[in-house]
Motif scaffolding. Structure first.
Motif, mmCIF file in Angstrom:
data_model
loop_
_atom_site.group_PDB
_atom_site.id
_atom_site.type_symbol
_atom_site.label_atom_id
_atom_site.label_comp_id
_atom_site.label_asym_id
_atom_site.label_seq_id
_atom_site.Cartn_x
_atom_site.Cartn_y
_atom_site.Cartn_z
ATOM 1 N N PHE A 162 -5.746 -23.788 2.737
ATOM 2 C CA PHE A 162 -5.173 -22.434 2.855
ATOM 3 C C PHE A 162 -4.847 -22.049 4.298
ATOM 4 N N ALA A 208 8.935 -6.617 1.688
ATOM 5 C CA ALA A 208 7.671 -6.017 1.226
ATOM 6 C C ALA A 208 6.902 -5.312 2.338
ATOM 7 N N GLU A 239 0.576 -10.583 3.446
ATOM 8 C CA GLU A 239 -0.087 -11.863 3.714
ATOM 9 C C GLU A 239 -0.526 -12.464 2.393
ATOM 10 N N PRO A 240 -0.614 -13.802 2.346
ATOM 11 C CA PRO A 240 -1.034 -14.420 1.085
ATOM 12 C C PRO A 240 -2.477 -14.055 0.728
ATOM 13 N N THR A 241 -2.721 -13.945 -0.575
ATOM 14 C CA THR A 241 -4.044 -13.560 -1.063
ATOM 15 C C THR A 241 -5.084 -14.650 -0.834
ATOM 16 N N GLY A 242 -4.695 -15.922 -0.997
ATOM 17 C CA GLY A 242 -5.664 -17.006 -0.789
ATOM 18 C C GLY A 242 -5.462 -18.115 -1.807
ATOM 19 N N ARG A 281 -7.444 -10.675 -7.900
ATOM 20 C CA ARG A 281 -6.179 -10.104 -8.326
ATOM 21 C C ARG A 281 -5.756 -10.840 -9.587
ATOM 22 N N THR A 306 5.047 -10.777 -5.038
ATOM 23 C CA THR A 306 4.204 -9.683 -4.528
ATOM 24 C C THR A 306 2.848 -9.636 -5.218
ATOM 25 N N GLU A 336 -1.244 -9.555 -0.040
ATOM 26 C CA GLU A 336 -2.022 -8.416 0.432
ATOM 27 C C GLU A 336 -1.189 -7.749 1.521
ATOM 28 N N THR A 337 -1.292 -6.434 1.605
ATOM 29 C CA THR A 337 -0.603 -5.754 2.691
ATOM 30 C C THR A 337 -1.589 -5.465 3.807
ATOM 31 N N LYS A 338 -1.276 -5.978 4.984
ATOM 32 C CA LYS A 338 -2.109 -5.694 6.164
ATOM 33 C C LYS A 338 -1.357 -4.717 7.059
ATOM 34 N N ARG A 372 -9.122 -10.925 7.831
ATOM 35 C CA ARG A 372 -8.783 -10.732 6.428
ATOM 36 C C ARG A 372 -9.184 -9.314 6.036
ATOM 37 N N ALA A 373 -8.374 -8.364 6.437
ATOM 38 C CA ALA A 373 -8.653 -6.961 6.145
ATOM 39 C C ALA A 373 -7.337 -6.199 6.036
ATOM 40 N N GLY A 374 -7.364 -5.139 5.251
ATOM 41 C CA GLY A 374 -6.131 -4.414 4.949
ATOM 42 C C GLY A 374 -5.639 -3.504 6.056
ATOM 43 N N TYR A 414 -8.613 -6.115 1.179
ATOM 44 C CA TYR A 414 -8.579 -7.504 0.732
ATOM 45 C C TYR A 414 -9.879 -7.734 -0.046
ATOM 46 N N TYR A 434 -8.056 -3.619 -4.766
ATOM 47 C CA TYR A 434 -6.648 -4.013 -4.731
ATOM 48 C C TYR A 434 -5.726 -2.822 -4.939
ATOM 49 N N ARG A 450 -2.540 -0.452 -2.826
ATOM 50 C CA ARG A 450 -2.487 0.294 -1.567
ATOM 51 C C ARG A 450 -2.213 1.748 -1.874
ATOM 52 N N ARG A 510 5.221 3.760 1.288
ATOM 53 C CA ARG A 510 6.034 3.274 0.174
ATOM 54 C C ARG A 510 5.194 2.429 -0.783
ATOM 55 N N HIS A 511 4.250 1.674 -0.205
ATOM 56 C CA HIS A 511 3.393 0.826 -1.027
ATOM 57 C C HIS A 511 2.585 1.632 -2.029
#
Lengths: 339, 480
Positions: free
Chosen positions: A112, A181, A198-201, A304, A325, A329-331, B439-441, B460, B465, B467, B471-472
């Motif tokens: 990963f 996105a 970012e990818p979930t994993g 997820r 999508t 994950e949205t960071k 690895r954090a939102g 994350y 899960y 947001r 827009r999200h």
């Protein structure tokens, strides 16, 4: 995992009903302990093997698993006969075990960091290379799809062509999805604020049983396009095109472990993957009647979950971005602006 | 300290702006109604344990009525209504929230225990801003990149926590209504009052009956709401434990879910950071809202070479924090929200002692009544310690050190959670390198605990899960 010579594999199978067919290929009855009713009649060989005009005997392929970039047999030493819809034997496929599933998760996790760390452009290059390799094997895939689904050769070719085009479509998404996105957020203050996907994993993908290549490509390509790594359980009924796809992946600069492919019983492989703490997400598209149970198991570590679609999916239709999508994950990163 | 020459005179905000009723019913179908079973609970002021009001407890029958009202409103009024009209209702609500913001700020401080400085300057402005933001989306959903003709889901069941009662309500209700859904919302059992005043605001705005329904109660009410067969969407903010239970409950249904759960945020301080700014950020990160913040920076990861210096400055700064009456405008740290939460904080910090971490407590007097816990810092914490792994949800900071950036990232990510993190460095490339690997939102770099309606928020891994915000935030309420 070491290769075992055919002969020793056979000797390990002692005590089973073995039906040999020309070419030394054997179809075994299903074992009672595999949960399926024991088959009384051995599977019939499908088509007589194509003996070349020169009288040469064809070299057949052993269908194996694809884990961590290698092609091992199941650690359990088991296999199961794969048949066409009429019951004719096509080949034996590896009957993966729970241990194989766990090994696949380890391989996917290990891959990963590297895969998600590639540039989006590079992932697109690699995926496009996969499409090139698929194209080169179009004939082989068409044979396998035709045999698996008992469809005319022409129809099978169209399905394979659609699968290749689908792969190209997703290859082009790798360096665009972040623009679609993600984006800048106009916060009410002196801050730079940017959201990026970012990818979930590690994603466990249960491939749709009804579309052994086009369906598989349609669920797998979006998962890895964004940088996830995958453990795929192929169509239980028709796993052979999936194994051939793995051979394509292995020769396309895709790093080992990015895609790990298991063949075997969904009911045996899916529950341990759904409950595995190092799996981040599930694609339940091919989970069938197990979907609810698997989603419940996934809740233990809040994976997820992409639920199966309602009704039948038309795999030839152009997909939206939902499958991309679903495993992102949205960071959001903040930084003050000032001198 | 010699600076006693500057003493603080109390500057209490007046309570008179709040008109509390002695008891509150459920808000169903546009009107307040008594619960079917006639049960109630008392909500208290955590700063002095005074009972503020009695609040109805909704049972299954009440939840059923609320969901039916929401369904009716969805099908007959709110769903078919043009987005531009929905928008105007939301703008109206936003304006009334602004008009009544002082009243709501005081009420929130009374019911929750958080300082008036925060409710007045953070919670309430953000609440109104959230409604303004999503009001504007209501007639522009086709431009949100979520399909050409995005449709609402139907009835949303929303369960919110006690740490930001009205703000969490805004995060839930504003996007749901903007997208054409109707809602049944359950506020937390210890902080129901601002949601009930919000119900009055819905009446004042002449929002059609049934579009917003508020059912008060405890866990049992929440469970009934989440499990109700008539809801299409579940949105929850709260503990990871309850989030998992909800994920199990909705498994195998067609209900959509978004979960905003716990966290154990790492706040990374590199040796080149502007240390005084970093210290302010550390204090904001863990002591904002008494540490009752899911995205709190509860693990300080400080580079070894500056650890001593940072800790010394940090303790000095913490010693200046003023703890006490939440309604006093000087107060930095208010009361712990409930006796149960106070017990949990005491238990986990006791475990910190038992496991060998060193406790430092700010020198401050605790009021004799109410629920209080002083700002506390644990040093000598390792990754194996429970105070480094579990969410304490209180004013307790665990300090760990690191030598290399790779080690910082490794330690920061060594948690099942993934909600927030902080990075303090003057070097831009190092900040982005670190932010990429966390690895954090939400990553706050050279700042902490900033919120904005345009900015997506969520976790994350086991922080949940989906947001909220931006827009999200529309995505969880839309069928593309």
């Amino acid at each position: 995992m070491a290769e075992t010579p055919e002969s020793s594999e056979r000797s390990e199978q002692a005590g089973k009903t073995v039906a040999r067919r020309p070419g030394g290929r054997a179809a075994r009855t299903k074992r009672a302990d595999e949960g399926a009713p024991p088959q009384v009649e051995p599977a019939r060989p499908a088509e007589p093997p194509a003996v070349a005009a020169q009288g040469r005997l064809a070299v057949r392929k052993t269908y194996k698993l694809y884990v961590g970039g290698a092609f091992p047999r199941s650690e359990s030493g088991r296999s199961y006969p794969v048949t066409d819809p009429q019951g004719g034997l096509l080949a034996n496929a590896a009957l993966a075990s729970r241990k194989d599933a766990r090994d696949a998760v380890v391989a996917a996790r290990r891959a990963f960091g590297g895969w998600s760390g590639r540039t989006a452009y590079n992932r697109g290059q690699v995926l496009y290379r996969v499409a090139e390799m698929l194209e080169g094997r179009l004939g082989q895939f068409a044979d396998e799809v035709a045999a698996a689904d008992a469809v005319p050769r022409e129809r099978a070719e169209a399905l394979v062509a659609a699968a290749i085009d689908r792969w190209v479509w997703y290859a082009g998404w790798t360096d665009k999805i972040a623009s679609v996105a993600g984006g800048a957020n106009p916060v009410a203050g002196p801050y730079f604020n940017l959201s990026t996907p970012e990818p979930t994993g590690v994603v466990a993908v249960f491939a749709p049983p009804e579309a052994p290549l086009l369906g598989l490509v349609s669920v797998l390509a979006p998962v890895i396009a964004t940088g996830n790594t995958a453990v795929v359980v192929a169509s239980e009924r028709a796993p052979l095109p999936a194994v051939t796809l793995a051979e394509v992946l292995a020769t396309s600069d895709l790093p080992g472990g990015v895609v790990n492919l298991l063949t075997g019983r969904l009911a045996e492989l899916a529950p341990p993957l759904a409950a595995h703490a190092d799996v981040n997400a599930l694609d339940l598209t091919g989970a069938g009647a197990l979907a609810a149970e698997l989603e419940e198991a996934a809740a233990g570590t809040l994976k997820r979950v992409l639920r199966p679609a309602e009704g039948r999916t038309d795999w030839t239709a152009e997909p939206g971005t939902e499958r991309l999508t679903a495993f992102l994950e949205t960071k959001t990163v903040w930084h003050p602006i000032g001198v | 300290m010699a600076d006693d020459i500057f003493t603080y005179a109390p500057a209490p905000e007046s309570r008179s702006v709040v008109r509390l009723r002695s008891s509150y019913g459920l808000f169903i179908d546009g009107a307040f109604a008594d619960p079917a079973e006639g049960r109630s609970l008392k909500t208290v002021n955590p700063a002095d344990e005074e009972v503020l009001a009695e609040v109805a407890v909704a049972g299954e029958a009440d939840v059923d009525r609320a969901v039916a009202a929401a369904r009716r409103a969805y099908e007959t009024v709110w769903g078919p209504m043009p987005g531009a009209e929905r928008a105007k209702y939301l703008f109206r609500i936003a304006r009334i929230l602004q008009e009544r913001s002082r009243e709501l700020a005081v009420l929130e401080s009374l019911d929750n225990g958080k300082p008036i400085k925060e409710t007045r300057d953070v919670d309430l402005p953000l609440v109104a801003a959230h409604f303004f933001y999503y009001a504007g989306w209501a007639d522009k959903l086709g431009h949100a990149g979520l399909g050409a003709d995005p449709r609402p889901l139907g009835v949303a069941a929303q369960v919110i926590p006690w740490n930001f009662p009205l703000l969490m309500l805004a995060w839930k209700i504003a996007p749901a209504l903007a997208t054409g859904n109707t809602v049944v919302l359950k506020p937390a059992e210890t902080t129901p009052l601002s949601a009930l005043v919000f119900a009055e605001i819905c009446q004042e705005a002449e929002l059609p009956p049934g579009v917003v329904n508020i059912v008060t109660g405890a866990g049992e009410t929440g469970r009934a709401l989440v499990a109700h067969g008539g809801v299409d969407k579940v949105a929850f903010t709260g503990s990871t434990e309850v989030g998992k239970e909800i994920a199990r409950t909705v498994a195998g249904t067609r209900k959509r879910v978004t979960l905003e759960l716990g966290g154990k945020g790492a706040n990374i301080v590199y040796d080149d950071a502007a240390l005084d700014q970093a210290v302010e950020g550390i204090v904001t990160g863990i002591f904002f809202n008494q540490g009752h913040v899911c995205c709190a920076g509860s693990r300080l990861l400080v580079q070894e070479s500056v650890a001593e210096d940072v800790l010394e400055r940090l303790k000095r700064r913490i010693s200046t924090l003023r703890m006490g009456d939440p309604l006093d405008k000087n107060t930095d740290i208010g009361a712990i929200n409930s006796a149960a939460q106070l017990d949990k904080i005491r238990e986990l910090s006791g475990i910190g002692d038992d496991e060998g971490a060193q406790r430092w407590t700010a020198p401050c007097e605790l009021p004799s009544r109410g629920y209080w816990f002083p700002p506390t810092v644990f040093t000598g914490v390792t990754q194996a310690h429970r105070i480094a792994r579990e969410e304490i949800f209180g004013p307790v900071l665990s300090v760990l050190t690191f030598r290399t950036p790779a080690e910082a990232v490794e330690k920061a990510n060594n948690t099942p959670f993934g909600l927030s993190a902080g990075v303090w460095t003057e070097k831009g490339s190092r900040m982005l390198w670190t932010a990429n690997r966390l690895r954090a939102g939400v990553i706050w770099s050279n700042t902490f605990n900033k919120f904005d309606p345009t900015s997506p928020f969520g976790g994350y891994k086991e922080s949940g899960y989906g947001r909220e915000g931006g827009r999200h935030g529309l995505e969880g309420y839309i069928r593309g």
